[in-house]
Design a protein around this motif. Structure first.
Motif, PDB file in Angstrom:
ATOM      1  N   TYR A  97       0.873  -1.182   0.000  1.00 56.94           N
ATOM      2  CA  TYR A  97       0.000   0.000   0.000  1.00 56.94           C
ATOM      3  C   TYR A  97       0.907   1.228   0.000  1.00 56.94           C
ATOM      4  N   GLU A 102      -3.821   3.061   4.756  1.00 58.14           N
ATOM      5  CA  GLU A 102      -4.457   2.246   3.727  1.00 58.14           C
ATOM      6  C   GLU A 102      -4.316   0.761   4.054  1.00 58.14           C
ATOM      7  N   THR A 105      -6.831  -0.140   6.993  1.00 62.75           N
ATOM      8  CA  THR A 105      -8.250  -0.198   6.626  1.00 62.75           C
ATOM      9  C   THR A 105      -8.518  -1.275   5.580  1.00 62.75           C
ATOM     10  N   ARG A 107      -9.460  -1.320   2.479  1.00 60.94           N
ATOM     11  CA  ARG A 107     -10.766  -1.191   1.842  1.00 60.94           C
ATOM     12  C   ARG A 107     -10.718  -1.650   0.384  1.00 60.94           C
ATOM     13  N   ALA A 108     -11.798  -2.239  -0.039  1.00 61.18           N
ATOM     14  CA  ALA A 108     -11.909  -2.645  -1.444  1.00 61.18           C
ATOM     15  C   ALA A 108     -12.004  -1.409  -2.328  1.00 61.18           C
ATOM     16  N   GLU A 109     -11.515  -1.535  -3.543  1.00 61.95           N
ATOM     17  CA  GLU A 109     -11.677  -0.438  -4.496  1.00 61.95           C
ATOM     18  C   GLU A 109     -13.173  -0.249  -4.765  1.00 61.95           C
ATOM     19  N   GLU A 110     -13.574   0.995  -4.910  1.00 66.40           N
ATOM     20  CA  GLU A 110     -14.996   1.307  -5.080  1.00 66.40           C
ATOM     21  C   GLU A 110     -15.550   0.654  -6.343  1.00 66.40           C
ATOM     22  N   ARG A 137      -9.900  -6.455  -3.659  1.00 66.85           N
ATOM     23  CA  ARG A 137     -10.811  -6.496  -2.508  1.00 66.85           C
ATOM     24  C   ARG A 137     -10.245  -5.746  -1.313  1.00 66.85           C
ATOM     25  N   ASP A 138      -8.900  -5.720  -1.196  1.00 70.85           N
ATOM     26  CA  ASP A 138      -8.289  -5.037  -0.047  1.00 70.85           C
ATOM     27  C   ASP A 138      -7.565  -3.753  -0.446  1.00 70.85           C
ATOM     28  N   GLY A 139      -7.702  -3.345  -1.695  1.00 68.31           N
ATOM     29  CA  GLY A 139      -7.099  -2.094  -2.148  1.00 68.31           C
ATOM     30  C   GLY A 139      -5.595  -2.132  -2.300  1.00 68.31           C
TER      31      GLY A 139
END
Length: 203
Positions: A97, A102, A105, A107-110, A137-139
């Motif tokens: 990351y 990042e 968290t 986070r998955a890409e939108e 899924r995890d950015g």
């Protein structure tokens, strides 16, 4: 004759210890094997975590960005694990990351979940934030990353249990241990940046 014999046997306690042992021994043996198996698993977990911390520090150096060096580091971890479980299978995963926040968290890409199944598929549109041409899924992005990137280094170890008692109590015959560590790569150059996010479609 039967009545006197029965009377003598009724009060005869010789050999009772061996009978009691025969009843208790299987349970004690099962508990002993289970305790040893659990202790070995905990020791493997602690050892793997310690090895991973050292390996991650080595990988965070400039040379750690090179795939051949990463292979050497993975080999060192595997060698240490095999000393505790000779038949262990070790698999590695590197993701990176841009920042620690990042990574925490993850986070998955939108994306637009038109079919409400919780994953990006069937041509659903998503925003490719890290420019790797796929929905994450995890950015994160695959690999060790570059200077100042935050690398997530994971090792998964699988090996047969020490004793064949797992099936008796409904447990798996295979032990699976995972260790993960997060470190920022050394600032040996300017940190890279992604291109402008692009909207794409999942397969």
């Amino acid at each position: 004759m039967i009545r006197p014999l029965a009377s003598r046997l009724k009060g005869d306690e010789r050999g009772i210890t061996i009978v009691e042992f025969a009843v208790v021994a299987p349970v004690m043996l099962l508990l002993l094997m289970g305790s040893m198996d659990l202790a070995h698993t905990l020791y493997m977990r602690a050892t793997l975590q310690g090895i991973m911390q050292k390996a991650a520090r080595d990988a965070s150096l400039e040379a750690g960005a090179a795939v051949p060096r990463q292979t050497v580091i993975d080999g060192i971890v595997s060698d240490q694990v095999e000393k505790l479980a000779a038949s262990a299978v070790v698999t590695f995963d590197r993701r990176f990351y841009r920042t620690f926040s990042e990574a925490s968290t993850a986070r998955a890409e939108e994306w637009t979940d038109t079919n409400n199944d919780g994953t990006c598929n069937d041509g659903e549109p998503y925003t490719d934030q890290n420019s790797n041409m796929s929905w994450d899924r995890d950015g994160s992005n695959t690999g060790q990353g570059g200077a100042k990137d935050t690398a997530l280094y994971t090792a998964t170890v699988e090996y047969p249990r020490l004793f064949p008692m797992a099936g008796m109590i409904g447990m798996s015959d295979t032990v699976r241990v995972r260790a993960t560590t997060v470190l920022r790569n050394q600032p040996y150059a300017d940190q890279g940046s992604y291109a402008t996010p692009v909207v794409r479609n999942c397969a």
